[in-house]
Structures are given as C-alpha cells and as structure tokens.
Scaffold this motif. Structure first.
Motif, mmCIF file in Angstrom:
data_model
loop_
_atom_site.group_PDB
_atom_site.id
_atom_site.type_symbol
_atom_site.label_atom_id
_atom_site.label_comp_id
_atom_site.label_asym_id
_atom_site.label_seq_id
_atom_site.Cartn_x
_atom_site.Cartn_y
_atom_site.Cartn_z
ATOM 1 N N ARG A 117 1.999 2.853 -3.170
ATOM 2 C CA ARG A 117 0.992 3.625 -3.919
ATOM 3 C C ARG A 117 0.872 5.066 -3.418
ATOM 4 O O ARG A 117 0.120 5.862 -3.981
ATOM 5 N N VAL A 118 1.570 5.374 -2.327
ATOM 6 C CA VAL A 118 1.473 6.692 -1.696
ATOM 7 C C VAL A 118 2.612 7.577 -2.183
ATOM 8 O O VAL A 118 3.751 7.123 -2.318
ATOM 9 N N ASN A 119 2.307 8.845 -2.406
ATOM 10 C CA ASN A 119 3.308 9.829 -2.791
ATOM 11 C C ASN A 119 4.245 10.057 -1.599
ATOM 12 O O ASN A 119 3.779 10.410 -0.518
ATOM 13 N N PRO A 120 5.556 9.884 -1.771
ATOM 14 C CA PRO A 120 6.468 10.036 -0.639
ATOM 15 C C PRO A 120 6.512 11.457 -0.079
ATOM 16 O O PRO A 120 6.935 11.664 1.048
ATOM 17 N N GLU A 121 6.037 12.422 -0.849
ATOM 18 C CA GLU A 121 6.035 13.818 -0.386
ATOM 19 C C GLU A 121 4.675 14.227 0.177
ATOM 20 O O GLU A 121 4.505 15.367 0.601
ATOM 21 N N VAL B 289 -0.718 6.801 6.782
ATOM 22 C CA VAL B 289 -1.204 5.544 6.196
ATOM 23 C C VAL B 289 -0.621 4.355 6.966
ATOM 24 O O VAL B 289 -1.335 3.392 7.253
ATOM 25 N N CYS B 290 0.655 4.419 7.335
ATOM 26 C CA CYS B 290 1.254 3.355 8.154
ATOM 27 C C CYS B 290 0.495 3.196 9.470
ATOM 28 O O CYS B 290 0.215 2.081 9.913
ATOM 29 N N LEU C 62 0.810 -1.216 0.000
ATOM 30 C CA LEU C 62 0.000 0.000 0.000
ATOM 31 C C LEU C 62 0.847 1.272 0.000
ATOM 32 O O LEU C 62 0.519 2.236 -0.683
ATOM 33 N N ILE C 63 1.936 1.269 0.735
ATOM 34 C CA ILE C 63 2.789 2.463 0.797
ATOM 35 C C ILE C 63 3.435 2.737 -0.557
ATOM 36 O O ILE C 63 3.704 3.888 -0.895
ATOM 37 N N GLY D 63 -2.929 9.132 -4.047
ATOM 38 C CA GLY D 63 -1.730 8.820 -3.275
ATOM 39 C C GLY D 63 -1.134 10.004 -2.547
ATOM 40 O O GLY D 63 -0.082 9.897 -1.935
ATOM 41 N N ASP D 64 -1.811 11.137 -2.582
ATOM 42 C CA ASP D 64 -1.260 12.359 -2.007
ATOM 43 C C ASP D 64 -1.636 12.496 -0.525
ATOM 44 O O ASP D 64 -2.359 13.408 -0.131
ATOM 45 N N VAL D 65 -1.135 11.560 0.268
ATOM 46 C CA VAL D 65 -1.373 11.544 1.709
ATOM 47 C C VAL D 65 -0.073 11.197 2.425
ATOM 48 O O VAL D 65 0.879 10.747 1.810
#
Length: 183
Positions: free
Chosen positions: A92-96, A149-150, A89-90, A142-144
């Motif tokens: 898919r998340v924007n790292p910024e 999310v973790c 899942l991570i 993914g902008d979270v």
C-alpha cells in the motif's frame, strides 16, 4: 497466542537491515506486477495475505537472501506472520515515498486524528494492528518511506511478541509519538 521469551531467536520477530533492503527492492518490482499488488492491497488481515499466491511469490523473492531460511516449511509462525503483515502493508506504500511515517501522520496539510493515532499505538493483536496501519497508510496516500514503515512494523511486532520490557526511549509507542508530536 504464545509470547516469545527472551531466549528465543530475535530474528524470528524482527526484520534485519538486509531483509528491509530486499523488501524495498521487492516493492519497487511490485509496481510491474499489478495483480500481486492488488491481491496484497485487498487483504483485510494477515491471514488473507498468507492465503494469497502473491505472498508466496514474495517469499520466493526473499529466498535470494538466505535460501536455507526462506522455504515456507522452515518459517517460524512468528516470522511468517511478520512477513505477511509487511507484505500486505508495504504493498500500500508508494515505492518512491521518502517521508517518515509517524511524522507524516502528525504534520502536513491535514493531521491524522490523535484518537486514531492512539488507537494504532494501542493495537492489541496482529489483525487490529494490520487494519489500523492500513488506515493510517491510506490517510497519507501511501506517500511514506518503505524502510520507515518496515521499521514501524518490526518494532511493533517485536514489542507485541517479547515478554520483557525495553527502555522507554526504545519502545515503539515512544518512537512513534515523538515523531508524530515532533518532540
């Protein structure tokens, strides 16, 4: 699947702050490893993640924290599944991304439907949770926040695996709903 009892080690079903910080760093590094990111993003369920070479490179990255805990032969099944859900899942998340996850679903230009949100909260197993979280992450592009999310994943997994009840205000569903509805 066997439920974890109260006397079992909680670390096998939650993420420590140190682990979350390493996952944030790993996610930033994943930007440069497009093949791994693509493998993890394509995974349809936690088992697909576990079967991917990218997952084992993720585990190798985590070995920096505590090498004695992060050899694949030393993982409990619970921790392995938790880390598979996180990695899949991570990716898919924007790292910024900085926005809180549930708040992003409930507010903004368009709102995630209440029905889908309730279905996410009611997820009955790892596969359903993985699929519904993936859909929700896609919805917010993914902008979270990776950390948020973790935290959501860890909280859901802890409640899913624990056989005892926690205070209502500490429960995953309450925390998510209060942020979604801005209580």
């Amino acid at each position: 699947m066997k439920k974890v009892t109260a006397n079992m080690k909680i670390n096998s079903i939650i993420l420590s702050e140190l682990e979350v910080n390493f996952i944030v760093t790993w996610r930033k590094n994943l930007e440069d490893i497009r093949g791994d990111r693509a493998q993890l993003r394509r995974a349809a369920n936690p088992q697909d993640v576990i079967n991917s070479p990218a997952f084992y490179r993720f585990l190798n990255f985590l070995k920096v924290i505590k090498p004695e805990l992060y050899g694949t032969e030393k993982f409990t099944e619970n921790k392995l599944l938790l880390l598979a859900i996180v990695a899949g899942l991570i990716a898919r998340v924007n790292p910024e991304g900085k926005a809180p996850f549930a708040q992003s679903l409930g507010h903004g230009e368009r709102q995630y439907s209440e029905i889908r949100f309730q279905q996410l909260l009611q997820s009955r197993d790892e596969e359903e949770f993985f699929r519904r979280m993936g859909t929700a992450i896609h919805f917010v592009k993914g902008d979270v926040s990776v950390k948020d999310v973790c935290g959501c994943i860890s909280s859901w997994y802890k409640e899913y695996k624990m056989s005892f009840k926690t205070k209502v205000s500490d429960q995953f569903k309450f925390q998510m709903a209060s942020k979604y509805y801005q209580v």
